[in-house]
Design a protein around this motif. Structure first.
Motif, mmCIF file in Angstrom:
data_model
loop_
_atom_site.group_PDB
_atom_site.id
_atom_site.type_symbol
_atom_site.label_atom_id
_atom_site.label_comp_id
_atom_site.label_asym_id
_atom_site.label_seq_id
_atom_site.Cartn_x
_atom_site.Cartn_y
_atom_site.Cartn_z
ATOM 1 N N ALA A 161 0.824 -1.212 0.000
ATOM 2 C CA ALA A 161 0.000 0.000 0.000
ATOM 3 C C ALA A 161 0.856 1.258 0.000
ATOM 4 O O ALA A 161 0.542 2.246 -0.672
ATOM 5 N N ARG A 162 1.955 1.228 0.724
ATOM 6 C CA ARG A 162 2.790 2.432 0.822
ATOM 7 C C ARG A 162 3.682 2.630 -0.414
ATOM 8 O O ARG A 162 3.984 3.763 -0.788
ATOM 9 N N SER A 163 4.118 1.508 -1.011
ATOM 10 C CA SER A 163 5.025 1.640 -2.175
ATOM 11 C C SER A 163 4.267 1.741 -3.491
ATOM 12 O O SER A 163 4.829 2.149 -4.521
ATOM 13 N N GLY A 164 3.047 1.335 -3.513
ATOM 14 C CA GLY A 164 2.255 1.365 -4.734
ATOM 15 C C GLY A 164 2.467 0.166 -5.617
ATOM 16 O O GLY A 164 1.869 0.072 -6.696
ATOM 17 N N GLU A 165 3.305 -0.759 -5.215
ATOM 18 C CA GLU A 165 3.547 -1.992 -5.969
ATOM 19 C C GLU A 165 3.483 -3.175 -5.008
ATOM 20 O O GLU A 165 3.670 -3.023 -3.791
ATOM 21 N N ARG A 166 3.244 -4.359 -5.592
ATOM 22 C CA ARG A 166 3.177 -5.549 -4.754
ATOM 23 C C ARG A 166 4.565 -5.878 -4.221
ATOM 24 O O ARG A 166 5.530 -5.985 -4.984
ATOM 25 N N VAL A 167 4.669 -6.051 -2.917
ATOM 26 C CA VAL A 167 5.939 -6.365 -2.262
ATOM 27 C C VAL A 167 5.773 -7.696 -1.537
ATOM 28 O O VAL A 167 4.799 -7.895 -0.795
ATOM 29 N N GLU A 168 6.728 -8.605 -1.750
ATOM 30 C CA GLU A 168 6.673 -9.941 -1.121
ATOM 31 C C GLU A 168 7.820 -10.075 -0.135
ATOM 32 O O GLU A 168 8.951 -9.678 -0.404
ATOM 33 N N ILE A 169 7.525 -10.644 1.021
ATOM 34 C CA ILE A 169 8.541 -10.908 2.036
ATOM 35 C C ILE A 169 9.168 -12.268 1.728
ATOM 36 O O ILE A 169 8.463 -13.266 1.541
ATOM 37 N N ARG A 170 10.527 -12.295 1.685
ATOM 38 C CA ARG A 170 11.264 -13.538 1.476
ATOM 39 C C ARG A 170 12.274 -13.690 2.598
ATOM 40 O O ARG A 170 12.473 -12.765 3.409
ATOM 41 N N THR A 171 12.959 -14.824 2.637
ATOM 42 C CA THR A 171 13.818 -15.104 3.770
ATOM 43 C C THR A 171 15.169 -15.648 3.318
ATOM 44 O O THR A 171 15.311 -16.179 2.207
ATOM 45 N N SER A 172 16.147 -15.514 4.216
ATOM 46 C CA SER A 172 17.488 -16.087 4.027
ATOM 47 C C SER A 172 18.113 -16.249 5.404
ATOM 48 O O SER A 172 17.584 -15.746 6.408
ATOM 49 N N ARG A 173 19.254 -16.912 5.444
ATOM 50 C CA ARG A 173 19.966 -17.089 6.710
ATOM 51 C C ARG A 173 21.339 -16.428 6.613
ATOM 52 O O ARG A 173 22.035 -16.535 5.607
ATOM 53 N N SER A 174 21.686 -15.765 7.717
ATOM 54 C CA SER A 174 22.985 -15.097 7.762
ATOM 55 C C SER A 174 24.079 -16.101 8.095
ATOM 56 O O SER A 174 23.809 -17.282 8.344
ATOM 57 N N ALA A 175 25.304 -15.623 8.111
ATOM 58 C CA ALA A 175 26.437 -16.504 8.384
ATOM 59 C C ALA A 175 26.382 -17.102 9.779
ATOM 60 O O ALA A 175 26.857 -18.210 10.023
ATOM 61 N N ASP A 176 25.777 -16.371 10.737
ATOM 62 C CA ASP A 176 25.684 -16.890 12.115
ATOM 63 C C ASP A 176 24.453 -17.763 12.321
ATOM 64 O O ASP A 176 24.152 -18.162 13.444
ATOM 65 N N GLY A 177 23.699 -18.033 11.252
ATOM 66 C CA GLY A 177 22.551 -18.940 11.339
ATOM 67 C C GLY A 177 21.236 -18.275 11.661
ATOM 68 O O GLY A 177 20.200 -18.957 11.698
ATOM 69 N N GLU A 178 21.216 -16.974 11.880
ATOM 70 C CA GLU A 178 19.953 -16.295 12.191
ATOM 71 C C GLU A 178 19.152 -16.085 10.917
ATOM 72 O O GLU A 178 19.686 -15.773 9.868
ATOM 73 N N GLN A 179 17.836 -16.240 11.044
ATOM 74 C CA GLN A 179 16.953 -16.066 9.903
ATOM 75 C C GLN A 179 16.606 -14.589 9.734
ATOM 76 O O GLN A 179 16.316 -13.884 10.705
ATOM 77 N N TRP A 180 16.657 -14.124 8.441
ATOM 78 C CA TRP A 180 16.326 -12.741 8.116
ATOM 79 C C TRP A 180 15.152 -12.741 7.141
ATOM 80 O O TRP A 180 14.982 -13.672 6.362
ATOM 81 N N TYR A 181 14.406 -11.638 7.200
ATOM 82 C CA TYR A 181 13.290 -11.460 6.293
ATOM 83 C C TYR A 181 13.552 -10.195 5.472
ATOM 84 O O TYR A 181 13.916 -9.141 6.028
ATOM 85 N N TRP A 182 13.337 -10.312 4.125
ATOM 86 C CA TRP A 182 13.712 -9.226 3.214
ATOM 87 C C TRP A 182 12.506 -8.814 2.366
ATOM 88 O O TRP A 182 11.664 -9.629 2.017
ATOM 89 N N ALA A 183 12.491 -7.518 2.069
ATOM 90 C CA ALA A 183 11.471 -6.963 1.174
ATOM 91 C C ALA A 183 12.156 -6.093 0.131
ATOM 92 O O ALA A 183 12.975 -5.226 0.480
ATOM 93 N N ASP A 184 11.861 -6.320 -1.143
ATOM 94 C CA ASP A 184 12.415 -5.501 -2.231
ATOM 95 C C ASP A 184 11.521 -4.293 -2.423
ATOM 96 O O ASP A 184 10.410 -4.398 -2.966
#
Length: 443
Positions: free
Chosen positions: A105-128
């Motif tokens: 709603a704020r960006s005006g385009e569809r944004v999807e949340i995806r995930t990855s893991r950092s080097a220390d094993g913690e899970q991160w969530y990313w939005a383009d």
């Protein structure tokens, strides 16, 4: 399948109601508290992520390391530069759907949340996040949104279920326990045995039920004892005249004297009187319907029956009183009381009086006889108990009159007591409650 016992059904109903209330409570909390809070939280995070993406895009490349450090310390956000491979994930919480909706709603385009893991094993969530035709990938660690509302709800529901089951079982046992003991005691009465008295404790209704049951048990035991005494007394009182009749018949074969015939007739009359007394009990107890009557008329009819016997009965009229009672039962009581007064009243006049006070009417038959010793005033209500030790009906009576009076009165909810009369004699009084009585005060 529903439980067969009252305990099981009570516990089940309480448990089901408690479960339904828990589910309703969780639904209300989720709809009116958790969902609005989630929307506000994801809206704030989406705004922060978009602002970060714009700041990153507008920051010179040389200053971006400083910006990266600042947003990491202040907001626990990172910009992935250059972007690396991410993947989609299963969304167990509605938080991420709300965040995607807010970002889109704020960006005006569809944004999807995806995930990855950092080097220390913690899970991160990313939005383009799209910014001026370019994509800035902004993300946050899983520890930033480390909330588990469903786990909290599961714990609440689990603990609530355990507490509900324990509480419902205890409450059902507390309520049904006295009823179970009452059922067991009732079975003992049905087997002809007297149960142990029930504890008259607990809620008012259960305490009253236990008290009334204990009273009923005492009455049943007393009735059984009276029945045994009655049968034994009848057997004894019939055996004696039968033996005399048998002896007289044997003597008549050798010496047909007129006095033997008279003795046989007296014995037969005595047997008839005893049998008639016993029949009176069954007939008076069989009467079911109450009839509205005038108390003065009833007492007058009782007095009229003794007019031909030479007994002097005097009455003192009280206020007009109409009763709704079983007439045969009340009349039988007064007839027996007058019989006793005539027999033991030493030939003195018999007075019949009544008075109305405190919701009851007291009707008394008063004589001027020798009176009854205080320690024997209850004993005389037992079948075949005689103050006169003679077994002769001409001197000691049959011993059934007062016993019949007490049993008929008890069956109708009335009370009977013997009191000493002022100036000598006995006052035999019947107390009839006035709940169902039509009372007209004298004017």
């Amino acid at each position: 399948m529903a439980p067969r016992t009252l305990f099981g059904r009570t516990a089940l109903v309480i448990a089901l109601v408690s479960f339904a209330f828990q589910i309703f409570t969780i639904a209300i909390i989720t709809y009116f508290a958790l969902v609005p809070l989630g929307r506000h939280a994801t809206s704030d995070l989406a705004a922060l992520m978009i602002d970060t993406a714009h700041a990153w895009q507008n920051e010179p490349a040389a200053d971006r390391p400083w910006l990266q450090d600042r947003i990491g310390r202040l907001h626990r956000l990172q910009v992935q530069d250059p972007p690396v491979e991410t993947k989609s994930f299963t969304r167990m919480l509605p938080y991420f759907q709300l965040l995607e909706t807010s970002l889109s709603a704020r960006s005006g385009e569809r944004v999807e949340i995806r995930t990855s893991r950092s080097a220390d094993g913690e899970q991160w969530y990313w939005a383009d996040v799209p910014v001026a035709g370019k994509i800035v990938r902004v993300g946050f660690p899983s520890s930033r949104v480390d909330v588990q509302p469903w786990l909290a709800m599961l714990l609440i529901f689990s603990v609530g279920t355990l507490v509900t089951l324990v509480t419902s079982a205890w409450l059902a046992h507390w309520l049904i326990g006295p009823l179970s003991r009452l059922a067991a005691a009732t079975q003992r009465i049905g087997q002809g045995r007297r149960p142990e008295p029930l504890a008259e404790t607990g809620p008012t209704e259960l305490a009253t039920l236990a008290r009334e049951f204990n009273r009923m048990g005492e009455q049943v035991e007393e009735l059984l004892a009276n029945r045994t005494t009655l049968l034994a007394g009848i057997s004894h009182d019939l055996r004696t005249p039968l033996a005399r009749i048998r002896l007289a018949l044997g003597m008549l074969s050798e010496n047909p004297a007129p006095d033997l015939f008279e003795r046989v007739l007296r014995d037969v009359d005595g047997m008839n009187e005893l049998i008639a007394r016993c029949l009176e009990v069954s007939r008076d107890f069989a009467e079911q319907d109450s009839v509205e009557l005038d108390l003065c008329d009833l007492l007058s009819s009782v007095a009229a029956e003794y007019a031909h016997t030479g007994a002097e009965l005097r009455g003192r009229k009280g206020p007009d009183c109409r009763l709704s009672v079983r007439p045969l039962a009340l009349k039988r009581i007064f007839s027996n009381l007058v019989d006793n007064a005539v027999r033991y009243g030493a030939g003195q006049p018999i007075d019949i009086e009544y008075r109305i006070a405190d919701g009851v009417v007291d009707i008394c038959v008063l004589d001027r006889g020798p009176g009854i010793p205080e320690h024997e005033r209850e004993a005389v209500f037992r079948p075949f108990y005689r103050l006169e030790p003679s077994r002769s009906s001409s001197t000691g009576g049959s011993g059934l009159g007062l016993a019949i009076v007490r049993q008929i009165a008890t069956a109708n909810g009335w009370t009977v007591e013997l009191r000493p009369r002022e100036g000598g004699g006995t006052a035999a009084c019947v107390r009839v409650p006035l709940e169902d009585t039509v009372l007209a005060a004298a004017r």
